[in-house]
Design a protein around this motif. Structure first.
Motif, PDB file in Angstrom:
ATOM      1  N   GLN A 122       0.867  -1.184  -0.176  1.00  0.00           N
ATOM      2  CA  GLN A 122      -0.026   0.008  -0.021  1.00  0.00           C
ATOM      3  C   GLN A 122       0.875   1.393   0.020  1.00  0.00           C
ATOM      4  O   GLN A 122       0.316   2.332  -0.240  1.00  0.00           O
ATOM      5  CB  GLN A 122      -0.804  -0.084   1.214  1.00  0.00           C
ATOM      6  CG  GLN A 122      -1.956  -1.158   1.173  1.00  0.00           C
ATOM      7  CD  GLN A 122      -2.914  -0.957   2.502  1.00  0.00           C
ATOM      8  OE1 GLN A 122      -2.209  -1.331   3.536  1.00  0.00           O
ATOM      9  NE2 GLN A 122      -3.946  -0.809   2.300  1.00  0.00           N
ATOM     10  N   SER A 125       0.259   3.325  -3.117  1.00  0.00           N
ATOM     11  CA  SER A 125      -0.871   3.029  -3.698  1.00  0.00           C
ATOM     12  C   SER A 125      -1.541   4.374  -4.114  1.00  0.00           C
ATOM     13  O   SER A 125      -1.343   5.417  -3.089  1.00  0.00           O
ATOM     14  CB  SER A 125      -1.835   2.201  -2.943  1.00  0.00           C
ATOM     15  OG  SER A 125      -2.189   2.781  -1.628  1.00  0.00           O
ATOM     16  N   HIS A 181       0.605  -5.359   7.246  1.00  0.00           N
ATOM     17  CA  HIS A 181       0.374  -4.167   6.348  1.00  0.00           C
ATOM     18  C   HIS A 181      -0.263  -3.038   6.870  1.00  0.00           C
ATOM     19  O   HIS A 181      -0.156  -1.918   6.574  1.00  0.00           O
ATOM     20  CB  HIS A 181      -0.544  -4.764   4.919  1.00  0.00           C
ATOM     21  CG  HIS A 181       0.071  -5.402   4.085  1.00  0.00           C
ATOM     22  ND1 HIS A 181       0.874  -4.979   3.068  1.00  0.00           N
ATOM     23  CD2 HIS A 181      -0.011  -6.915   4.064  1.00  0.00           C
ATOM     24  CE1 HIS A 181       1.355  -5.954   2.318  1.00  0.00           C
ATOM     25  NE2 HIS A 181       0.976  -7.150   2.669  1.00  0.00           N
ATOM     26  N   PHE A 252     -10.339   1.644   3.857  1.00  0.00           N
ATOM     27  CA  PHE A 252      -9.581   0.967   2.918  1.00  0.00           C
ATOM     28  C   PHE A 252     -10.317  -0.435   3.089  1.00  0.00           C
ATOM     29  O   PHE A 252     -10.572  -1.175   4.172  1.00  0.00           O
ATOM     30  CB  PHE A 252      -8.279   0.752   3.063  1.00  0.00           C
ATOM     31  CG  PHE A 252      -7.342   1.856   2.921  1.00  0.00           C
ATOM     32  CD1 PHE A 252      -6.822   1.950   1.628  1.00  0.00           C
ATOM     33  CD2 PHE A 252      -6.953   2.609   3.925  1.00  0.00           C
ATOM     34  CE1 PHE A 252      -5.949   2.897   1.251  1.00  0.00           C
ATOM     35  CE2 PHE A 252      -6.250   3.767   3.634  1.00  0.00           C
ATOM     36  CZ  PHE A 252      -5.377   3.876   2.228  1.00  0.00           C
ATOM     37  N   PHE A 255      -7.341  -3.873   0.542  1.00  0.00           N
ATOM     38  CA  PHE A 255      -6.457  -3.282   0.209  1.00  0.00           C
ATOM     39  C   PHE A 255      -6.141  -2.026  -0.383  1.00  0.00           C
ATOM     40  O   PHE A 255      -5.571  -0.815  -0.231  1.00  0.00           O
ATOM     41  CB  PHE A 255      -5.059  -4.199  -0.235  1.00  0.00           C
ATOM     42  CG  PHE A 255      -4.414  -4.998   0.748  1.00  0.00           C
ATOM     43  CD1 PHE A 255      -3.193  -4.981   1.369  1.00  0.00           C
ATOM     44  CD2 PHE A 255      -5.183  -6.427   1.154  1.00  0.00           C
ATOM     45  CE1 PHE A 255      -2.854  -5.943   2.395  1.00  0.00           C
ATOM     46  CE2 PHE A 255      -4.560  -7.328   1.796  1.00  0.00           C
ATOM     47  CZ  PHE A 255      -3.625  -7.200   2.675  1.00  0.00           C
ATOM     48  N   TYR A 256      -6.574  -2.010  -1.628  1.00  0.00           N
ATOM     49  CA  TYR A 256      -6.415  -1.012  -2.766  1.00  0.00           C
ATOM     50  C   TYR A 256      -7.750  -0.031  -2.798  1.00  0.00           C
ATOM     51  O   TYR A 256      -7.552   0.809  -3.820  1.00  0.00           O
ATOM     52  CB  TYR A 256      -6.256  -1.827  -4.197  1.00  0.00           C
ATOM     53  CG  TYR A 256      -5.153  -2.671  -3.860  1.00  0.00           C
ATOM     54  CD1 TYR A 256      -3.810  -2.245  -3.505  1.00  0.00           C
ATOM     55  CD2 TYR A 256      -5.369  -3.989  -4.119  1.00  0.00           C
ATOM     56  CE1 TYR A 256      -2.966  -3.182  -3.528  1.00  0.00           C
ATOM     57  CE2 TYR A 256      -4.132  -5.220  -4.193  1.00  0.00           C
ATOM     58  CZ  TYR A 256      -3.087  -4.630  -3.572  1.00  0.00           C
ATOM     59  OH  TYR A 256      -1.783  -5.326  -3.326  1.00  0.00           O
ATOM     60  N   SER A 280      -1.315  -0.843  -8.396  1.00  0.00           N
ATOM     61  CA  SER A 280      -0.573  -0.764  -7.218  1.00  0.00           C
ATOM     62  C   SER A 280       0.896  -1.061  -7.270  1.00  0.00           C
ATOM     63  O   SER A 280       2.003  -0.713  -6.923  1.00  0.00           O
ATOM     64  CB  SER A 280      -1.286  -1.390  -5.894  1.00  0.00           C
ATOM     65  OG  SER A 280      -0.539  -1.203  -4.765  1.00  0.00           O
TER      66      SER A 280
END
Length: 320
Positions: A122, A125, A181, A252, A255-256, A280
Motif C-alpha cells: 500500500q 498506492s 500491512h 480501505f 487493500f487497494y 498498485s
C-alpha cells in the motif's frame, strides 16, 4: 538503463511481481530460483524467457536488484549476501519472525549502504496518496484513530494453499501476513505506536497459527488503533481499515480501494482502476526504481518494517 532483477521465492507473491516486472520499463527480470520444482514450473509458464537458475547464489550473482519472496527465516541470509555484493534488496514482509535477528539485519543493511526496502504494497498506492492529501489539506479534519478488522473463513486462503508454511505458528499466520500491512499504514498516518494489550487465540495443535486476535495499540498522544482478527465460519473475506477523523472518515477495503464518508454512506474516494492490484504493483515498482537510483521514495524502509515486526510479534505473544 533497466535494473537487472532476480527473484528468490516463486510462490504467488514472487510470480505476481514477476508478471509486473515483465511490463515495467525500469526492470528486466534475469534470474529466478526456488527450491520447489513445482514453483519453478509455474514461474516458467509466466515468463518462459527468464532463466530459472540452479541456486540462490546464482540468482544473486546475475542481478543488480534482488526481490526476496521466500519465507521469513531464510530471507536474512539472502538479503545480506546480496547487500554484501553491492546489490539492491527488496524484501517481502514480514521482515522476519525473530526480533534480534531482524534488528541485526536492519543494522547490517544500513552498514552495507546498498538500497533496501520492504514490500508493504500500500505504500505507493493511490489510496495512500489520496488519504495523505485529505489529511494534509484539512478535508479529513483531526485524525482520531484507526480500526482494523480482518476476518476469513479459513487460513491460508484458497489461493495461498501452495505456501503451506503460512498455516504454521513458526513463520505464518494472518497477523504477520495481513495485519502487518495495516499496522504499517497506521504508523504512516498516525506515527509510532505502542502495544497496550493483545489477546491471541490458538488451536489445540501447538504447531498451527492463530485463529483469533484482539489488540489495542496507541500513539504517543493516546489515539487508539483497535485490531480484530478472526478465522472460521461461512463468510467472505473481510479486510477493512477505517481511519476515523472529525470531518471526513476514510476506509480501505481489499487493500487497494479507498472510500470516504462525512457521516452517510461510503463513497469512492477516487476512480478505482480496472485492475487495482496491477496498478498498485506498477506504482510500487516505480518507487523501487527511485529507491535503487538513490532518490527519495515512498516504499517502507527496513527500519519501518522492524517497528511493525516488533508490534506484530508482541500481539502474537499476547500482552495484558
Amino acid at each position: 538503463m533497466t535494473h537487472k532483477t532476480a527473484i528468490i521465492g516463486l510462490g504467488i507473491m514472487g510470480r505476481r511481481l514477476l508478471e509486473n516486472l515483465l511490463v515495467h520499463p525500469a526492470f528486466e527480470p534475469v534470474a529466478l530460483w526456488d527450491p520447489s520444482a513445482g514453483s519453478c514450473d509455474k514461474a516458467r509458464a509466466v515468463a518462459p524467457g527468464v532463466p530459472v537458475v540452479d541456486s540462490a547464489e546464482a540468482a544473486i550473482a546475475a542481478a543488480d536488484v534482488l526481490y526476496l519472496a521466500c519465507p521469513p527465516v531464510p530471507r536474512k541470509a539472502y538479503a545480506l549476501a546480496a547487500a554484501g555484493a553491492g546489490k539492491a534488496v527488496f524484501l517481502e514482509k514480514p521482515l522476519g519472525v525473530d526480533i534480534p535477528e531482524s534488528r541485526d539485519l536492519v543494522q547490517r543493511l544500513a552498514a552495507a549502504g546498498t538500497p533496501a526496502a520492504v514490500n508493504f504494497t500500500q505504500a505507493s498506492s493511490r489510496g495512500f496518496e489520496v488519504l495523505r492529501s485529505a489529511i494534509d489539506g484539512g478535508e479529513a479534519g483531526d485524525v482520531l484513530g484507526i480500526d482494523i478488522v480482518v476476518t476469513y473463513p479459513a487460513w491460508p486462503r484458497a489461493w495461498q494453499v501452495d505456501a503451506d508454511w503460512l498455516r504454521f505458528k513458526a513463520e505464518g499466520g494472518y497477523t504477520r501476513e495481513v495485519i502487518s500491512h495495516f499496522l504499517f499504514l497506521s504508523e504512516r498516518f498516525l506515527g509510532p505506536l505502542t502495544l497496550r494489550w493483545a489477546h491471541p487465540s490458538y488451536p489445540a495443535d501447538p504447531a498451527l497459527c492463530e485463529t483469533q486476535v484482539l489488540a489495542r495499540l496507541e500513539t504517543t498522544d493516546g489515539r487508539p488503533v483497535s485490531v480484530l482478527g478472526s478465522v472460521g465460519g461461512a463468510q467472505p473475506d473481510r479486510q477493512e481499515v477505517t481511519v476515523k477523523a472529525s470531518k471526513t472518515g476514510f476506509r480501505f477495503t481489499e487493500f487497494y480501494q479507498l472510500w470516504k464518508s462525512t457521516g452517510g454512506e461510503w463513497s469512492a474516494a477516487y476512480d478505482f482502476p480496472t485492475d487495482p492490484r496491477r496498478d498498485s504493483l506498477q506504482r510500487q515498482l516505480g518507487e523501487l526504481d527511485k529507491c535503487v537510483r538513490g532518490e527519495p521514495h515512498r516504499l517502507a524502509t527496513p527500519e519501518e518494517a522492524l517497528r511493525v515486526q516488533v508490534l506484530i510479534e508482541g500481539m502474537l505473544a499476547g500482552q495484558s
